[in-house]
Scaffold this active site. Structure first.
Site, PDB file in Angstrom:
ATOM      1  N   GLY A  46       9.662   7.052  34.952  1.00 39.20           N
ATOM      2  CA  GLY A  46      11.219   7.342  35.639  1.00 39.20           C
ATOM      3  C   GLY A  46      12.191   8.083  35.101  1.00 39.20           C
ATOM      4  NE  ARG A  88       6.004  12.413  32.815  1.00 41.37           N
ATOM      5  CZ  ARG A  88       5.360  11.722  33.744  1.00 41.37           C
ATOM      6  NH1 ARG A  88       6.329  10.109  33.575  1.00 41.37           N
ATOM      7  NH2 ARG A  88       5.480  11.909  34.811  1.00 41.37           N
ATOM      8  CG  ASP A 236      11.470  12.656  38.629  1.00 45.37           C
ATOM      9  OD1 ASP A 236      10.355  12.221  39.369  1.00 45.37           O
ATOM     10  OD2 ASP A 236      10.399  12.359  36.854  1.00 45.37           O
ATOM     11  CG  ASN A 246      10.551  11.700  44.037  1.00 49.62           C
ATOM     12  OD1 ASN A 246      11.106  10.975  42.484  1.00 49.62           O
ATOM     13  ND2 ASN A 246      10.174  11.205  44.646  1.00 49.62           N
ATOM     14  CE  LYS A 247       5.004   9.931  39.880  1.00 45.94           C
ATOM     15  NZ  LYS A 247       4.112  11.110  38.671  1.00 45.94           N
TER      16      LYS A 247
END
Ligand code: MRU
Length: 358
Positions: A46, A88, A236, A246-247
């Site tokens: 997250g 990441r 993100d 985002n995801k």
């Protein structure tokens, strides 16, 4: 509300989210390498949470540095910064935390090395405390867009677990519940890592917020049936033009929302907005290993040797985004860049709840 991460006596304690919901286990990260490993392996995940972990990793990494002067201290910190930055690529919060630390150090360069080390610990704790307050403010703004009786769909986990606490996308949900609104949440399970299933459903149930779990491919049917009133997701990295990373699966949900005339909101603290990035096409997108797709909890579900793409994030173009909920208010994506203009009259451009279906 569950505690995601804290810094206690030089140790970063993070909840190992890969074990949830079966086990609630905290890992003690005793050095910055271990913090970096935790970010890579998704013990913590997250965007805001990994930003906080970065600030804490820097703080504990700094304690080990033996330096006589400021320049040597900064040189000693370089590998710490680089290790954390390499974990990441998509969430801008890691870079944000590094930049914030560098800024603090340059302002305090005349302090002693011991003092600088102490300041970095204080700063990491401040990043955590501020994050929770920011999420509550996002919650207060966003709750105005949720009506009594609404059903809100969300994707992945942008909740307490993805932040210092309270959550970004769950902020408005929690605030609406606190205001006494009777609302329902629909959580996409979020393949392949199942953040919606394992994390969002779990944390909302822990806090007695009504939640229904669906497979990702059920969202379209529920939207078509008129069973969803609005979507709120996290991000993100959101580019200056309002494109939202985002995801993976967020883009599909946004397109489905537009097709079914359901407003689609993104909860984005300023730490997740990359004003230097002009467009979403430029956002680096993480691709992860095939095993997340071919296996579930160690059990193989795909044929041996199958080719896999495991793209962890997608970019939703700004035209699918109804509004971006920040700690400064709610804005149309095309107005987002104005938040970065000094003395801009934000009140004049702020989106009002009654405009939400336009
Ligand atoms: O791979 P993850 O679990 O780190 O992905 C998280 C998300 O996509 C969240 O929606 C995003 O970071 C926002 S969290 C407030």
């Amino acid at each position: 509300m569950v505690k995601t991460i804290e810094l206690v006596d030089g140790v970063v304690k993070m909840l190992d989210q890969t074990k949830l919901p079966r086990e609630v286990i905290y890992v003690d990260c005793i050095d910055y390498y271990m913090v970096a490993e935790g970010i890579k392996k998704l013990w913590i995940r997250g965007a805001p949470a990994i930003g906080i972990a970065t600030a804490m990793g820097i703080a504990i990494g700094a304690q080990e540095i033996r330096a006589e002067n400021f320049d040597d201290f900064i040189k000693g910190l370089e590998p710490v910064f680089n290790t954390l930055l390499s974990t990441r690529p998509t969430a801008v919060n890691i870079q944000w935390a590094v930049n914030r630390t560098k800024q603090l150090l340059s302002e305090k360069r005349d302090e002693s090395i011991d003092k600088l080390k102490a300041l970095l610990i204080d700063e990491a704790n401040r990043v955590l405390a501020e994050d929770i307050e920011i999420n509550k403010t996002i919650g207060a703004w966003g709750a105005g867009f949720i009506k009594d009786g609404d059903t809100v769909i969300t994707h992945c986990n942008a909740g307490s677990l993805a932040t210092g606490g309270y959550g970004t996308a769950t902020g408005p949900i929690r605030a609406a519940v606190e205001q006494g609104k009777k609302i329902q949440v629909v959580a996409d399970e979020t393949r392949p890592v199942l953040q919606g299933c394992r994390l969002t459903a779990w944390e909302l149930m822990e806090d007695n917020i009504p939640v229904t779990l669906i497979t990702d491919n059920t969202a379209g049917a529920l939207l078509q049936k008129g069973e969803i009133n609005l979507a709120i997701v996290g991000t993100d990295r959101t580019a200056a033009n309002g494109d939202v990373a985002n995801k993976i699966g967020t883009y599909s949900l946004a397109v489905l929302c537009k097709e079914n005339r359901v407003p689609f909101y993104v909860a984005a603290p300023l730490s997740s907005i990359d004003f230097a990035m002009s467009s979403g096409d430029l956002i680096p997108i993480e691709e992860r290993g095939p095993e997340e797709v071919t296996s579930i909890f160690g059990c193989r579900i795909a044929p041996e040797g199958v080719k896999v793409r495991n793209i962890a994030f997608d970019v939703t173009p700004a035209r699918y985004v109804t509004g971006i909920i920040t700690e400064k208010g709610v804005f149309r994506p095309e107005d987002l860049h104005k938040l970065n203009i000094k003395d801009a009259d934000l009140n004049a451009i702020m989106m009002r709840a009654e405009e939400s279906h336009s």
